[in-house]
Design a protein around this motif. Structure first.
Motif, PDB file in Angstrom:
ATOM      1  N   LYS A   1     -32.423  21.162 -44.752  1.00 39.31           N
ATOM      2  CA  LYS A   1     -31.187  21.869 -44.395  1.00 39.31           C
ATOM      3  C   LYS A   1     -30.886  22.946 -45.432  1.00 39.31           C
ATOM      4  O   LYS A   1     -30.310  23.996 -45.112  1.00 39.31           O
ATOM      5  N   THR A   2     -31.290  22.687 -46.674  1.00 40.90           N
ATOM      6  CA  THR A   2     -31.128  23.667 -47.756  1.00 40.90           C
ATOM      7  C   THR A   2     -31.776  25.000 -47.386  1.00 40.90           C
ATOM      8  O   THR A   2     -31.311  26.074 -47.782  1.00 40.90           O
ATOM      9  N   TYR A   3     -32.851  24.920 -46.614  1.00 40.15           N
ATOM     10  CA  TYR A   3     -33.632  26.120 -46.282  1.00 40.15           C
ATOM     11  C   TYR A   3     -33.483  26.507 -44.805  1.00 40.15           C
ATOM     12  O   TYR A   3     -34.231  27.365 -44.314  1.00 40.15           O
ATOM     13  N   ASN A   4     -32.554  25.870 -44.109  1.00 38.15           N
ATOM     14  CA  ASN A   4     -32.321  26.124 -42.684  1.00 38.15           C
ATOM     15  C   ASN A   4     -33.592  25.901 -41.858  1.00 38.15           C
ATOM     16  O   ASN A   4     -33.933  26.695 -40.985  1.00 38.15           O
ATOM     17  N   ILE A   5     -34.271  24.802 -42.163  1.00 42.84           N
ATOM     18  CA  ILE A   5     -35.466  24.416 -41.406  1.00 42.84           C
ATOM     19  C   ILE A   5     -35.155  23.100 -40.683  1.00 42.84           C
ATOM     20  O   ILE A   5     -34.841  22.094 -41.320  1.00 42.84           O
ATOM     21  N   THR A   6     -35.225  23.128 -39.367  1.00 42.31           N
ATOM     22  CA  THR A   6     -34.924  21.955 -38.554  1.00 42.31           C
ATOM     23  C   THR A   6     -36.220  21.302 -38.077  1.00 42.31           C
ATOM     24  O   THR A   6     -37.312  21.850 -38.230  1.00 42.31           O
ATOM     25  N   MET A   7     -36.085  20.142 -37.452  1.00 41.29           N
ATOM     26  CA  MET A   7     -37.184  19.595 -36.674  1.00 41.29           C
ATOM     27  C   MET A   7     -37.165  20.279 -35.302  1.00 41.29           C
ATOM     28  O   MET A   7     -36.197  20.982 -34.961  1.00 41.29           O
ATOM     29  N   PRO A   8     -38.206  20.110 -34.482  1.00 46.47           N
ATOM     30  CA  PRO A   8     -38.242  20.806 -33.186  1.00 46.47           C
ATOM     31  C   PRO A   8     -37.061  20.504 -32.263  1.00 46.47           C
ATOM     32  O   PRO A   8     -36.762  21.306 -31.380  1.00 46.47           O
ATOM     33  N   ASP A   9     -36.366  19.374 -32.488  1.00 42.81           N
ATOM     34  CA  ASP A   9     -35.188  19.062 -31.658  1.00 42.81           C
ATOM     35  C   ASP A   9     -33.937  19.799 -32.121  1.00 42.81           C
ATOM     36  O   ASP A   9     -32.850  19.616 -31.567  1.00 42.81           O
ATOM     37  N   GLY A  10     -34.086  20.640 -33.158  1.00 43.97           N
ATOM     38  CA  GLY A  10     -32.964  21.427 -33.650  1.00 43.97           C
ATOM     39  C   GLY A  10     -32.082  20.722 -34.653  1.00 43.97           C
ATOM     40  O   GLY A  10     -31.101  21.298 -35.133  1.00 43.97           O
ATOM     41  N   GLN A  11     -32.434  19.492 -35.026  1.00 40.72           N
ATOM     42  CA  GLN A  11     -31.618  18.693 -35.938  1.00 40.72           C
ATOM     43  C   GLN A  11     -32.177  18.744 -37.365  1.00 40.72           C
ATOM     44  O   GLN A  11     -33.374  18.937 -37.593  1.00 40.72           O
ATOM     45  N   PHE A  12     -31.256  18.554 -38.312  1.00 38.50           N
ATOM     46  CA  PHE A  12     -31.631  18.372 -39.716  1.00 38.50           C
ATOM     47  C   PHE A  12     -31.619  16.872 -40.013  1.00 38.50           C
ATOM     48  O   PHE A  12     -30.662  16.183 -39.673  1.00 38.50           O
ATOM     49  N   TYR A  13     -32.676  16.370 -40.642  1.00 39.00           N
ATOM     50  CA  TYR A  13     -32.759  14.951 -40.987  1.00 39.00           C
ATOM     51  C   TYR A  13     -32.889  14.791 -42.500  1.00 39.00           C
ATOM     52  O   TYR A  13     -33.578  15.588 -43.157  1.00 39.00           O
ATOM     53  N   LYS A  14     -32.220  13.769 -43.039  1.00 39.72           N
ATOM     54  CA  LYS A  14     -32.265  13.546 -44.482  1.00 39.72           C
ATOM     55  C   LYS A  14     -33.678  13.268 -44.978  1.00 39.72           C
ATOM     56  O   LYS A  14     -34.020  13.579 -46.118  1.00 39.72           O
ATOM     57  N   GLY A  15     -34.505  12.669 -44.120  1.00 37.97           N
ATOM     58  CA  GLY A  15     -35.854  12.306 -44.529  1.00 37.97           C
ATOM     59  C   GLY A  15     -36.884  13.406 -44.382  1.00 37.97           C
ATOM     60  O   GLY A  15     -38.066  13.193 -44.664  1.00 37.97           O
ATOM     61  N   ILE A  16     -36.473  14.596 -43.967  1.00 35.80           N
ATOM     62  CA  ILE A  16     -37.391  15.737 -43.867  1.00 35.80           C
ATOM     63  C   ILE A  16     -37.070  16.677 -45.017  1.00 35.80           C
ATOM     64  O   ILE A  16     -35.961  17.184 -45.132  1.00 35.80           O
ATOM     65  N   MET A  17     -38.063  16.884 -45.887  1.00 34.91           N
ATOM     66  CA  MET A  17     -37.818  17.560 -47.169  1.00 34.91           C
ATOM     67  C   MET A  17     -38.825  18.676 -47.442  1.00 34.91           C
ATOM     68  O   MET A  17     -39.928  18.671 -46.884  1.00 34.91           O
TER      69      MET A  17
END
Length: 212
Positions: free
Chosen positions: A137-153
């Protein structure tokens, strides 16, 4: 403990798969698929062979790390290359002794030297914040579903590497396995009991936790 990190070679393949299976068995689901993922990676175009490492104790392999190509795709279709590590495996009896940290730190250093831009991963934040990873989220990068997840870094490998980069993160399709394929492959290894464990529910909940 005297440890040694070196590139994986073909003679290591079976041993590395055995170690990986032991490391992940019943951890995130009953059984595991990480040994199959590694097996498939070696013949996949997304594998980065120069970042495939094993760690040894007394010349015995006790862990490994692998990297694949990933990418961020912006809304306008622009693709930004990135790399991803995983699975990272350490035999259970050698975990929490600094071997995983040594393997990750060494591979990040080599990735920097090779000129890669950024590492994007999925995992428990408390494992990876110490290396400098931050939620995407710091870099405005989402998963393909458009959501930000705490476990994606993400970890930029040089200052400003992720400036002006935003979009959706796509990991390699090598991580996708099906149950039938796994069942056939797993028969090549000694029989082990599949169990339901608390860690599996914890992982399921952590993987769905949104970064809000």
């Amino acid at each position: 403990m005297n440890s040694n990190i070196r590139r994986e070679i073909p003679a290591d393949y079976k041993k590395v798969e055995e170690v990986t299976r032991e490391a992940f068995w019943n951890l995130y689901c009953p059984g595991c698929n990480e040994h199959l993922i590694i097996h498939k990676m070696r013949n996949h175009s997304d594998l980065i062979p120069e970042l495939s490492f094993v760690i040894e104790l007394d010349e015995e392999i006790v862990g490994s790390i692998f990297y694949t190509h990933s990418k961020v795709i912006a809304e306008d279709g622009t693709e930004y290359p990135s790399i991803t590590f995983g699975p990272v495996s350490i035999l259970p009896q050698y975990q929490r002794k600094g071997l995983g940290r040594a393997l990750i730190s060494y591979s990040i250093k080599v990735a920097k030297e090779l000129g890669y831009k950024a590492i994007l991963i999925g995992g428990y934040p408390y494992h990876y914040h110490t290396y400098g990873f931050k939620g995407t989220k710091t870099y405005n990068i989402t998963m393909p579903d458009g959501q930000f997840y705490k476990g994606i870094m993400a970890l930029p490998l040089y200052e400003g590497a992720l400036d002006n980069v935003s979009g959706s993160l796509f990991f390699s399709d090598v991580f996708e396995t099906d149950a039938e394929e796994l069942e056939v492959f797993d028969k090549k290894f000694p029989s082990k009991e599949k169990k339901v464990k608390k860690s599996q529910k914890e992982f399921e909940m952590a993987s769905m936790e949104l970064d809000e």
